[in-house]
Design a protein around this motif. Structure first.
Motif, short mmCIF file in Angstrom:
data_model
loop_
_atom_site.label_atom_id
_atom_site.label_comp_id
_atom_site.label_asym_id
_atom_site.label_seq_id
_atom_site.Cartn_x
_atom_site.Cartn_y
_atom_site.Cartn_z
N MET A 55 68.95 -13.68 100.54
CA MET A 55 70.12 -14.17 99.81
C MET A 55 69.87 -14.06 98.31
N ILE A 56 70.79 -13.41 97.63
CA ILE A 56 70.65 -13.30 96.18
C ILE A 56 71.95 -13.72 95.51
N LEU A 57 71.81 -14.11 94.25
CA LEU A 57 72.95 -14.47 93.43
C LEU A 57 72.99 -13.56 92.21
N ILE A 58 74.17 -13.02 91.92
CA ILE A 58 74.40 -12.24 90.71
C ILE A 58 75.35 -13.04 89.84
N ALA A 59 75.06 -13.14 88.56
CA ALA A 59 75.94 -13.89 87.67
C ALA A 59 76.22 -13.10 86.40
N ASP A 60 77.48 -13.06 86.03
CA ASP A 60 77.91 -12.45 84.77
C ASP A 60 78.36 -13.58 83.87
N GLY A 61 77.49 -13.99 82.96
CA GLY A 61 77.72 -15.18 82.16
C GLY A 61 78.26 -14.89 80.78
N GLY A 62 79.54 -15.16 80.56
CA GLY A 62 80.12 -15.05 79.24
C GLY A 62 80.12 -16.39 78.54
N ALA A 63 80.75 -16.43 77.39
CA ALA A 63 80.78 -17.68 76.63
C ALA A 63 81.75 -18.69 77.24
N THR A 64 82.82 -18.21 77.88
CA THR A 64 83.83 -19.10 78.42
C THR A 64 83.62 -19.39 79.89
N ARG A 65 83.31 -18.36 80.69
CA ARG A 65 83.12 -18.57 82.12
C ARG A 65 81.99 -17.70 82.64
N THR A 66 81.44 -18.12 83.77
CA THR A 66 80.42 -17.34 84.48
C THR A 66 80.97 -16.98 85.84
N SER A 67 80.98 -15.68 86.13
CA SER A 67 81.42 -15.19 87.44
C SER A 67 80.20 -14.94 88.30
N TRP A 68 80.19 -15.49 89.50
CA TRP A 68 79.04 -15.41 90.40
C TRP A 68 79.38 -14.62 91.65
N SER A 69 78.39 -13.92 92.18
CA SER A 69 78.52 -13.22 93.45
C SER A 69 77.33 -13.60 94.32
N PHE A 70 77.60 -14.22 95.46
CA PHE A 70 76.59 -14.63 96.43
C PHE A 70 76.52 -13.55 97.50
N ILE A 71 75.40 -12.82 97.53
CA ILE A 71 75.26 -11.69 98.45
C ILE A 71 74.30 -12.09 99.57
N ASN A 72 74.83 -12.12 100.79
CA ASN A 72 74.06 -12.50 101.96
C ASN A 72 74.20 -11.40 103.01
N ASP A 73 73.17 -10.56 103.13
CA ASP A 73 73.24 -9.38 103.98
C ASP A 73 74.42 -8.52 103.52
N GLU A 74 75.42 -8.34 104.37
CA GLU A 74 76.55 -7.48 104.01
C GLU A 74 77.74 -8.27 103.46
N SER A 75 77.69 -9.58 103.54
CA SER A 75 78.82 -10.40 103.09
C SER A 75 78.66 -10.79 101.63
#
Length: 283
Positions: free
Chosen positions: A1-21
Motif C-alpha cells: 500500500m502506498i500513498l501519493i500526495a500532490d501538496g499545494g499551498a491551498t489543498r493536497t490531493s492524495w491517491s491511495f494505491i492498493n494493488d490495482e485499486s
C-alpha cells in the motif's frame, strides 16, 4: 500500500494505491513555511477517510510532492515529521511539486512543465528530473501567473477604486468586505497566499468584464515576460501546465502564450491523476 500526495499551498490531493485499486481524497494544503509538523499531524488525522484511517499502520510508502519541499532541511523535516506521525511504518520521500507536475503532464517524455495554481513555478524536464528551473520568487517576490498574483490585483483594484460601479457592487455582494477589512485580512492571516488566491475566482466569474479580462491577461503576460522567456530556446517547446488558473482560463492562457511564440500542450486542473498513472507504471 502506498500513498501519493500532490501538496499545494491551498489543498493536497492524495491517491491511495492498493494493488490495482486507487482511492483519491483531499486535505488542506501543508506548506512548511506556514504550518508545523503538529499542525500537519492533527489536520491529516481529522481529514483521513475511514477506508484509510483504519490501516495507517499498513502504509509502507508515502511519496509527498510539495510546494515547499527542497528549500531547506528544516522545512523538509516539518513535512516528514508531520506525515510520519500519522503513518509510522511508512518510508516518507519528498519531492517538489514541480516534479509532480512534470511527471503528471509528461510522464517519461521531455518537455516544459508549469504550475499555475495558488502559486506558480516552471521548469524543463528531461523525462526523469528537472534540468532547468527559474525561481518564481514565491508569494512576496513573484508567483506571476498564479491565483495569488491575480488575487492581489483584484484586491488592489477594489481598494483603490479602479472597478466600475457595477463590478464593485458585485464584489461587495460576493465577499461582504470593506477595503479596510480586506487590508486587515491580508496582513493578519497566517496564509496570505491562500487568502489572496481565493479572489482569483472573481476574475473568472466576471471574465466577460473588460477590467477582469485585462487583469487575467496581465497575470499570464507577466508569467511569460518575467519567467518563461528567460529559459533557453523556450519557443522550441510547448507549455504544459497543471493548476486551476491555467485550466479554467484556458482561452486567455493560449492567447497570451501565442503572443510569446508558444503553443499550449496538456492542461490539467490537478496533477494527481497523471501522477497516479506515473507511479502505477513504476510499481
Amino acid at each position: 500500500m502506498i500513498l501519493i500526495a500532490d501538496g499545494g499551498a491551498t489543498r493536497t490531493s492524495w491517491s491511495f494505491i492498493n494493488d490495482e485499486s486507487v482511492f483519491n481524497f483531499e486535505t488542506e494544503g501543508y506548506h512548511p513555511f506556514f504550518v508545523d509538523a503538529r499542525y500537519i499531524e492533527q489536520s491529516l488525522q481529522k481529514a483521513l477517510p475511514d477506508i484509510l484511517a483504519s490501516c495507517c499502520d499498513q502504509i509502507r510508502e508515502v511519496c509527498f510532492y510539495s510546494a515547499g519541499a527542497g528549500y531547506s532541511a528544516e522545512a523538509d523535516m516539518v513535512l516528514k515529521n508531520g506525515i510520519a506521525s500519522v503513518f509510522p511504518h511508512a518510508g516518507v520521500s519528498l519531492a517538489t511539486d514541480l516534479l509532480a507536475a512534470s511527471r503528471a503532464l509528461l510522464q517519461k517524455d521531455a518537455g516544459f512543465a508549469a504550475i499555475l495554481g495558488t502559486g506558480s513555478n516552471s521548469g524543463l524536464y528531461n523525462g526523469k528530473e528537472i534540468t532547468h528551473n527559474i525561481e518564481s520568487g514565491g508569494f512576496l517576490l513573484g508567483d506571476e501567473g498564479s491565483g495569488a498574483y491575480l488575487g492581489k490585483m483584484i484586491i488592489a483594484g477594489y481598494i483603490r477604486g479602479e472597478m466600475s460601479g457595477e463590478l464593485k457592487q458585485a464584489f461587495e455582494d460576493r465577499y461582504q468586505l470593506t477595503p479596510e477589512q480586506l487590508i486587515n485580512e491580508v496582513y493578519t492571516t497566517k496564509t496570505p497566499n491562500r487568502y489572496c488566491a481565493r479572489f482569483a475566482a472573481f476574475a473568472g466569474a466576471h471574465i466577460q468584464n473588460t477590467y477582469c479580462r485585462e487583469l487575467v491577461i496581465v497575470n499570464f503576460d507577466d508569467f511569460f515576460k518575467k519567467i518563461i522567456v528567460h529559459y533557453p530556446n523556450y519557443q522550441h517547446y510547448s507549455i504544459n501546465a497543471v493548476g486551476s488558473v491555467a485550466y479554467y482560463l484556458k482561452d486567455i492562457f493560449e492567447e497570451v502564450a501565442a503572443r510569446h511564440g508558444m503553443t499550449v500542450g496538456n492542461l490539467f486542473p490537478s496533477a494527481i491523476d497523471g501522477l497516479t498513472r506515473y507511479h502505477q507504471a513504476r510499481h
